[in-house]
Design an enzyme around this catalytic site. Structure first.
Site, PDB file in Angstrom:
ATOM      1  N   GLU A   1      49.388  32.257  49.204  1.00 20.95           N
ATOM      2  CA  GLU A   1      50.712  32.177  48.579  1.00 20.95           C
ATOM      3  C   GLU A   1      51.820  32.281  49.625  1.00 20.95           C
ATOM      4  O   GLU A   1      52.834  31.574  49.549  1.00 20.95           O
ATOM      5  CB  GLU A   1      50.893  33.313  47.552  1.00 20.95           C
ATOM      6  CG  GLU A   1      49.800  33.393  46.504  1.00 20.95           C
ATOM      7  CD  GLU A   1      48.704  34.369  46.872  1.00 20.95           C
ATOM      8  OE1 GLU A   1      48.365  35.218  46.023  1.00 20.95           O
ATOM      9  OE2 GLU A   1      48.186  34.289  48.013  1.00 20.95           O
TER      10      GLU A   1
ATOM     11  N   CYS B   1      51.548  40.402  47.910  1.00 24.75           N
ATOM     12  CA  CYS B   1      52.052  39.046  47.679  1.00 24.75           C
ATOM     13  C   CYS B   1      53.006  39.002  46.488  1.00 24.75           C
ATOM     14  O   CYS B   1      53.929  38.190  46.449  1.00 24.75           O
ATOM     15  CB  CYS B   1      50.888  38.090  47.446  1.00 24.75           C
ATOM     16  SG  CYS B   1      49.929  37.746  48.934  1.00 24.75           S
TER      17      CYS B   1
END
Length: 361
Positions: free
Chosen positions: A46, A78
């Site tokens: 990500e 994240c």
């Protein structure tokens, strides 16, 4: 999501010991960023996609093959980076099998006002990380028994012989399985009969060498065998013998690790072998052995998955069966589940599971 799954496969042998993950950022129908996880590059998939997109990520949709993490390890969560980038929607293929994360990352994104969809192409995503799911829950590797055999279930013409059974396409597929594995496990019978190298010949990069492990209760591994001669701190022999024996010392001088495990019914305890491989962060073990070790592994219950490469041939009487198991074991033999059958050149491959690795604990 299909693109994200394809990206995730680039992390094979590179993401270890983390799961393989792919991510794609989309805005106004166009891909603005994508990435996959490579352990040595640190960034999760990500984050790699967000860095590529830059400021364009505002109000974009993130497709990711695994639930974004919400914990701090080598990198920060994240989820916080996704929230800070003002992502509008997150589409995750599946939850993280890690109990410390599972469901919590998606819940944090929802609390931040991000639209979250989960379960898109989930079956494919779970398959990519079944080894991680097994290890993170149990600290045991996913053990896959792989063999090539004829239609009448035989793996060689006679004991101690080398018999090429399947096609080049199947042998290429096996190399891919080796590349995706952390360790190969074989028995002394195979070493004596075939003198294998047990190498990953795909030519693709790996984070760490493929560990080659031999179950050799009586320390019969020849010092001139290919495995010993090419050992570079990537060969381990599991034995029940003393590490002070002359043969053990000779193997150690040759660069082979010798590891003692308890004996069980006169042979090396295979459960102890698997526990030690898991302790070393081997998430996946590919068992490539002969009838004796195959049979012992099945009886010990250490096999999670089987991949059988069938050649459209009949060997006839006198051949070697896939596994040496007493006939009385048949009554309690577990059945393979979630079977798939697919062609591989002129051969066909049967794959199945003895247990759901996502439910192991």
């Amino acid at each position: 999501m299909l693109r994200a799954l394809t990206l995730a496969t680039r992390g094979a042998a590179l993401a270890h010991p983390n799961p393989v993950v792919g991510a794609v950022l989309v805005k106004n129908g166009k891909v603005i960023g994508e990435g996959f996880h490579d352990y040595d590059r640190r960034d999760h998939a990500e984050i790699a996609a967000l860095k590529q997109a830059g400021k364009k990520a505002h109000s974009a949709t993130l497709y990711v093959t695994l639930e974004p993490c919400c914990t701090t390890g080598r990198t920060g969560p994240c989820t916080k980076t996704i929230i800070a980038a003002k992502i509008k929607k997150v589409v995750a293929a599946t939850r993280d099998p890690n109990p410390a994360v599972s469901g919590k990352g998606l819940a944090e994104l929802r609390r931040a006002g991000i639209q979250v969809i989960s379960g898109v192409l989930e079956k494919q995503a779970r398959h990519l990380n079944e080894d991680f799911a097994c290890w993170i829950r149990t600290r045991l590797p996913l053990v896959t028994l792989k063999t090539a055999l004829t239609l009448d279930g035989q793996i060689a013409q006679k004991a101690g012989s080398v018999t090429w059974i399947t096609s080049q396409q199947s042998r290429d597929a096996v190399q891919r399985l080796r590349h995706e594995a952390d360790a190969l496990l074989t028995g002394i019978g195979t070493v004596l009969a075939d003198d294998p190298r047990m190498s990953d010949r795909t030519g693709e990069p790996r984070r760490r060498p493929l560990l080659r492990a031999i179950v050799d209760s009586r320390l019969r591994t020849p010092l001139r065998s290919n495995l010993v001669r090419c050992a570079q701190n990537d060969v381990v022999v599991f034995t029940t013998q003393s590490l002070d024996s002359p043969k053990a010392r000779a193997l150690i001088r040759a660069g082979v690790e010798v590891f003692r495990v308890p004996a069980r019914q006169g042979h090396a305890d295979l459960r102890a072998v698997v526990r030690e491989l898991g302790r070393r962060q081997n998430l996946s073990v590919l068992l490539e052995a002969g009838a004796e070790l195959n049979g012992a592994a099945l009886q010990a219950g250490i096999v999670d998955k089987m991949i059988l490469f069938y050649a459209p041939k009949i060997m006839g009487t006198g051949g070697v069966p896939m596994a040496s198991i007493p006939s009385r074991w048949f009554a309690k033999s577990p059945a393979l589940q979630n079977l798939t059958v697919k062609p591989c050149g002129p051969d066909f491959v049967v794959q199945g599971y003895f247990r759901d690795v996502y439910k192991r604990s």
